[in-house]
Design an enzyme around this catalytic site. Structure first.
Site, PDB file in Angstrom:
ATOM      1  N   LYS A  21       0.847  -1.207   0.000  1.00 14.54           N
ATOM      2  CA  LYS A  21       0.000   0.000   0.000  1.00 14.54           C
ATOM      3  C   LYS A  21       0.874   1.244   0.000  1.00 14.54           C
ATOM      4  CE  LYS A  21      -0.235  -0.190   5.051  1.00 14.54           C
ATOM      5  NZ  LYS A  21      -1.057  -0.619   6.210  1.00 14.54           N
ATOM      6  N   TYR A  39      15.219  29.856   8.630  1.00 13.29           N
ATOM      7  CA  TYR A  39      14.151  30.700   9.163  1.00 13.29           C
ATOM      8  C   TYR A  39      14.093  30.673  10.686  1.00 13.29           C
ATOM      9  CZ  TYR A  39      12.521  30.509   4.340  1.00 13.29           C
ATOM     10  OH  TYR A  39      12.432  30.583   2.986  1.00 13.29           O
TER      11      TYR A  39
HETATM   12  C1  LIG Z   1      -0.333  -1.741   6.791  1.00 12.90           C
HETATM   13  C2  LIG Z   1      -0.952  -3.001   7.209  1.00 12.90           C
HETATM   14  C3  LIG Z   1      -0.171  -4.167   7.402  1.00 12.90           C
HETATM   15  C4  LIG Z   1       1.339  -4.158   7.340  1.00 12.90           C
HETATM   16  O1  LIG Z   1       1.856  -3.714   8.563  1.00 12.90           O
HETATM   17  P1  LIG Z   1       3.451  -3.628   8.832  1.00 12.90           P
HETATM   18  O2  LIG Z   1       3.558  -3.244  10.249  1.00 12.90           O
HETATM   19  O3  LIG Z   1       3.970  -2.591   7.897  1.00 12.90           O
HETATM   20  O4  LIG Z   1       4.005  -4.968   8.550  1.00 12.90           O
HETATM   21  C5  LIG Z   1      -0.830  -5.344   7.661  1.00 12.90           C
HETATM   22  N1  LIG Z   1      -2.178  -5.393   7.766  1.00 12.90           N
HETATM   23  C6  LIG Z   1      -2.944  -4.286   7.625  1.00 12.90           C
HETATM   24  C7  LIG Z   1      -4.421  -4.402   7.774  1.00 12.90           C
HETATM   25  C8  LIG Z   1      -2.367  -3.063   7.371  1.00 12.90           C
HETATM   26  O5  LIG Z   1      -3.130  -1.970   7.246  1.00 12.90           O
END
Ligand SMILES: *Cc1c(COP(=O)(O)O)cnc(C)c1O
Length: 413
Positions: free
Chosen positions: A57, A293
């Site tokens: 994702k 800044y």
């Molecule tokens: C993002 C996500 C994962 C992966 O988690 P990690 O800690 O990056 O391994 C697994 N399951 C779901 C539902 C997620 O949203």
């Protein structure tokens, strides 16, 4: 633009590597696909006999979803996971045919497109209605994974609504509209292995699976573990309670540790992303020189400052003052505020702007593998987690995919 006559002394420091070839991007997030494959193999080894869903994702946590997904599948990932159907469709459009699950939906989600492209869908409740309807319209069967909330309090059916969801799914399955191929949950505190809630979540999950089976469902894939769940399974009385039939692993695929106090090396992982640019200017300054800044940092003694053209528009956190940058084999801190386009690094000694040091054009690495600073060091500086550091690298920074194993005869899975 005239040419520079190198015979004449010039008042400004020239690039160390005078006018390097312009083929290299000025800024890049270099992603090593050999590291991704090595991490996937390491994760598979730990998860076996459970299968591996590589979570890609958010553009593979900023690493580039399509090349990373291909590399993960090549190294033996059994399936891919994304949050949104739109992300799944991008992978399908790129020709990726591996099993693919999307789990976070809205009333605007295009379920028909998902079914037409063979995307499996997570179902927490209401989504079952439009998904079954889309399946009816298309004359097909949706492959779904029912999600139970065992304590995280985000999506997933509550334990109270679970029997109802399961009955509804069993009915839709009897009508041939869906096939429940999986049941899953997501863990809340797996990155803190000493906390008791994880064990309770897994206990509730087993109870939910029993309810589903009692309703006649036969989900072949029970899955709960994320990266910290996978790496803490070995410390459990029964690791299989955590690993189940499949693990859903994201951040570790990218070679990052999900635990604040443990390095990737300790977990057998290799960071895949290097965020780099080059020093674009260097100057000697006297004590009393303010930087950036607000002039929140003032040189206490004469020093040399290096300007690196990466800022918060590139995804460097504005709160990341103090974050490390490696230049010419030394790791030095960002001083003053992170600006939109640039950061200033205190090189810690005066006189380094002299041409013989050749610092203009020197590689500047914010984070990477090996001796480079880590994404976790940036997370510490910015008060966040390494997940966010890599994911937030913006679209202004080109992703450059390399394969350090291409010539090394690395074993292909
Ligand atoms: C993002 C996500 C994962 C992966 O988690 P990690 O800690 O990056 O391994 C697994 N399951 C779901 C539902 C997620 O949203």
């Amino acid at each position: 633009m005239g040419t520079v006559n190198r015979a004449e002394p010039v008042p400004f420091p020239l690039p160390g590597e005078a006018f390097p070839r312009p083929a290299r991007p000025e800024r890049s997030a270099v992603v090593d696909l050999a590291a991704v494959r090595a991490n996937v193999r390491r994760i598979r080894e730990l998860a076996a006999p459970a299968r591996l869903m590589a979570v890609v994702k958010a553009d593979a946590y900023g690493h580039g979803a399509v090349p990373v997904a291909r590399a993960a599948v090549q190294a033996g990932a059994d399936a891919l996971g994304v949050a949104h159907v739109a992300e799944a469709l991008e992978l399908r459009a790129a020709g990726i045919t591996a099993p693919l699950l999307a789990w976070l939906h809205t009333v605007d989600t295009d379920f028909r497109a998902a079914l037409a492209r063979d995307v499996e869908l997570g179902v927490s409740g209401w989504e079952l209605g439009p998904i079954a309807e889309a399946a009816r319209e298309l004359g097909g069967t949706a492959r779904i994974h029912l999600k139970i909330d065992t304590g995280l309090g985000r999506n997933g059916a509550t334990a109270q609504r679970w029997p109802e969801l399961v009955r509804w799914a069993a009915q839709a399955e009897a009508e041939g509209l869906v096939r429940v191929v999986g049941v899953f949950t997501h863990l809340a505190v797996a990155d803190e292995p000493s906390r008791p809630e994880t064990r309770e979540q897994l206990r509730r999950f087993r109870a939910a699976v029993d309810v589903a089976r009692a309703a006649g469902l036969r989900p072949a894939l029970r899955h709960a573990a994320n990266s910290p769940g996978l790496f803490s399974a070995a410390g459990l009385e029964r690791p299989a309670d955590m690993l189940l039939d499949m693990v859903r692993v994201g951040v570790s695929v990218y070679g990052l540790s999900p635990f604040p106090g443990r390095s990737p090396q300790q977990l057998g992982l290799v960071p895949a992303m290097t965020l780099r640019s080059t020093v674009s200017a260097v100057k000697d300054v006297p004590a009393g020189q303010g930087v950036s800044y607000g002039l929140s940092w003032v040189a206490e003694r004469p020093t040399t400052l290096a300007l690196v053209p990466l800022g918060y528009a590139d995804g460097v956190p504005r709160s990341g003052t103090g974050g490390p940058v490696r230049i010419r084999g030394r790791t030095r801190p960002v001083v003053g505020r992170v600006a939109m386009d640039q950061i200033v690094v205190d090189l810690g000694a005066p006189g380094l702007s002299a041409p013989e040091h050749g610092l203009v054009g020197a590689e500047a690495v914010l984070f990477g593998a090996g001796e480079h600073p880590s994404a976790s060091a940036w997370a510490d500086a910015a008060g966040t987690i390494n997940y966010e550091i890599v994911t937030r690298v913006s679209g202004r920074v080109p992703r450059v995919h390399v394969d350090t194993a291409a010539d090394s005869g690395e074993e292909q899975a």
